[in-house]
Scaffold this motif. Structure first.
Motif, PDB file in Angstrom:
ATOM      1  N   THR A  48       0.843  -1.206   0.000  1.00  0.00           N
ATOM      2  CA  THR A  48       0.000   0.000   0.000  1.00  0.00           C
ATOM      3  C   THR A  48       0.869   1.244   0.000  1.00  0.00           C
ATOM      4  N   LEU A  49       1.937   1.229   0.778  1.00  0.00           N
ATOM      5  CA  LEU A  49       2.841   2.377   0.819  1.00  0.00           C
ATOM      6  C   LEU A  49       3.490   2.599  -0.543  1.00  0.00           C
ATOM      7  N   MET A  50       3.949   1.517  -1.184  1.00  0.00           N
ATOM      8  CA  MET A  50       4.540   1.642  -2.509  1.00  0.00           C
ATOM      9  C   MET A  50       3.523   2.168  -3.518  1.00  0.00           C
ATOM     10  N   ARG A  51       2.282   1.695  -3.437  1.00  0.00           N
ATOM     11  CA  ARG A  51       1.235   2.148  -4.349  1.00  0.00           C
ATOM     12  C   ARG A  51       0.941   3.642  -4.154  1.00  0.00           C
ATOM     13  N   MET A  52       1.081   4.138  -2.940  1.00  0.00           N
ATOM     14  CA  MET A  52       0.914   5.574  -2.727  1.00  0.00           C
ATOM     15  C   MET A  52       2.034   6.352  -3.418  1.00  0.00           C
ATOM     16  N   VAL A  53       3.244   5.834  -3.353  1.00  0.00           N
ATOM     17  CA  VAL A  53       4.351   6.479  -4.078  1.00  0.00           C
ATOM     18  C   VAL A  53       4.059   6.482  -5.577  1.00  0.00           C
ATOM     19  N   GLY A  54       3.468   5.388  -6.082  1.00  0.00           N
ATOM     20  CA  GLY A  54       3.165   5.287  -7.505  1.00  0.00           C
ATOM     21  C   GLY A  54       1.938   6.063  -7.948  1.00  0.00           C
ATOM     22  N   GLY A  55       1.183   6.598  -6.999  1.00  0.00           N
ATOM     23  CA  GLY A  55      -0.011   7.347  -7.357  1.00  0.00           C
ATOM     24  C   GLY A  55      -1.251   6.496  -7.530  1.00  0.00           C
ATOM     25  N   LEU A  56      -1.159   5.190  -7.221  1.00  0.00           N
ATOM     26  CA  LEU A  56      -2.312   4.301  -7.353  1.00  0.00           C
ATOM     27  C   LEU A  56      -3.234   4.378  -6.135  1.00  0.00           C
ATOM     28  N   LEU A 158       9.378   1.231  -9.255  1.00  0.00           N
ATOM     29  CA  LEU A 158       8.629   0.617  -8.160  1.00  0.00           C
ATOM     30  C   LEU A 158       8.373  -0.840  -8.512  1.00  0.00           C
ATOM     31  N   MET A 159       8.827  -1.756  -7.650  1.00  0.00           N
ATOM     32  CA  MET A 159       8.768  -3.179  -7.967  1.00  0.00           C
ATOM     33  C   MET A 159       8.092  -3.918  -6.816  1.00  0.00           C
ATOM     34  N   ASP A 160       6.939  -4.530  -7.105  1.00  0.00           N
ATOM     35  CA  ASP A 160       6.149  -5.206  -6.083  1.00  0.00           C
ATOM     36  C   ASP A 160       6.299  -6.715  -6.229  1.00  0.00           C
ATOM     37  N   ILE A 190      12.252   1.323  -5.313  1.00  0.00           N
ATOM     38  CA  ILE A 190      11.614   0.701  -4.149  1.00  0.00           C
ATOM     39  C   ILE A 190      11.236  -0.711  -4.552  1.00  0.00           C
ATOM     40  N   PHE A 191      11.686  -1.686  -3.775  1.00  0.00           N
ATOM     41  CA  PHE A 191      11.494  -3.102  -4.090  1.00  0.00           C
ATOM     42  C   PHE A 191      10.806  -3.762  -2.904  1.00  0.00           C
ATOM     43  N   VAL A 192       9.568  -4.209  -3.100  1.00  0.00           N
ATOM     44  CA  VAL A 192       8.793  -4.863  -2.045  1.00  0.00           C
ATOM     45  C   VAL A 192       9.021  -6.368  -2.116  1.00  0.00           C
ATOM     46  N   THR A 193       9.319  -6.985  -0.965  1.00  0.00           N
ATOM     47  CA  THR A 193       9.557  -8.425  -0.952  1.00  0.00           C
ATOM     48  C   THR A 193       9.223  -9.002   0.420  1.00  0.00           C
TER      49      THR A 193
END
Length: 265
Positions: A48-56, A158-160, A190-193
């Motif tokens: 969710t935090l990464m998606r906020m950075v991406g504007g989603l 941004l990589m999920d 940003i790499f989510v894992t």
């Protein structure tokens, strides 16, 4: 100096049964060119935090700045790669990368050809230019997705969990390629894992998150322990790597234990 800045950002979702706080108010500062890995329990709020950075997703509170400018909805400055193989199956490898170049209308045909050739070489797909992505492996399709994203020349990648569905050897190969891409392209990432070893191997910094709502409980400067330029597949066997893995696993186990107690309560 901060390049990507999250200032008192939080996210609360409204549901039929009440509000759900996904991300507690937090502030982060990421330097240009860094790979920052987000690591934490499943469902903790890191995606969710990464998606906020991406504007989603729109933050409930706070703001996100890129190079000093507030960010809103998705734009070309932020490129995203997800776990699903998001290559266009009706296009060839080269055609997929060309699709990414449509976000850069000022590039001539000859420049497009040069960029496509460069990116195909960068992700290790030379010889597959004319192959349709419906007929290549999942790992190759993920490399196409990365190349197509890089073709748009985003400022932030941004990589999920992009390697989460791959077998161990393919995953290891793509981890090595991503490190090579970062050295060549210098993209802020940003790499989510969920994978502790992956988080350490790839990162300049690793942020360890709590159970939901997401809070940063560890901010680890991996570069001081494992210089990025010297990392390869053998890095996992180094004492510094093994010590850091043990430290992070201890933190995550403790967080899981505390979360389990809260669920029981």
């Amino acid at each position: 100096m901060s390049y990507l800045s999250l200032q008192d950002v939080s996210k609360t979702f409204r549901t039929a049964t009440g509000d759900v706080e996904a991300v507690a108010p937090l502030s982060l500062h990421i330097v240009q060119g860094e790979i920052v890995t987000f690591l934490g329990p499943s469902g903790c709020g890191k995606t969710t935090l990464m998606r906020m950075v991406g504007g989603l997703e729109r933050p409930t509170t706070g703001q996100i700045l890129l190079d000093g400018q507030p960010l809103g909805g998705p734009d070309r400055r932020r490129g995203m790669v997800f776990q699903s193989y998001a290559a266009f199956p009706w296009l060839t490898v080269a055609g997929n990368i060309r699709a990414g170049l449509r976000y850069r209308p000022g590039i001539s045909r000859s420049e497009q050809a040069d960029q496509i050739a460069r990116l195909i070489d960068l992700v290790g797909l030379t010889g597959f230019e004319d192959s349709y992505t419906s007929r290549i492996s999942g790992g190759m399709r993920q490399r196409v997705a990365i190349a197509r994203t890089l073709a748009a020349d985003p400022d932030v990648l941004l990589m999920d969990e992009p390697f989460g569905a791959l077998d161990a050897l393919t995953r290891e190969h793509l981890q090595t390629q991503l490190m090579r891409i970062n050295r060549t392209e210098g993209k802020t990432t940003i790499f989510v894992t969920h994978d502790v070893e992956e988080a350490i191997l790839l990162a300049h910094r690793t942020l360890v998150f709590s159970a939901r709502p997401a809070r940063v409980i560890e901010d680890i400067d991996v570069s001081t322990l494992l210089p990025p330029a010297a990392r390869d597949t053998e890095t996992r066997d180094q004492p510094a790597f093994l010590d850091l893995r043990k430290r992070i696993q201890t933190v995550l186990r403790q967080e899981h234990h505390e979360g389990s107690k809260a669920d029981v309560a």
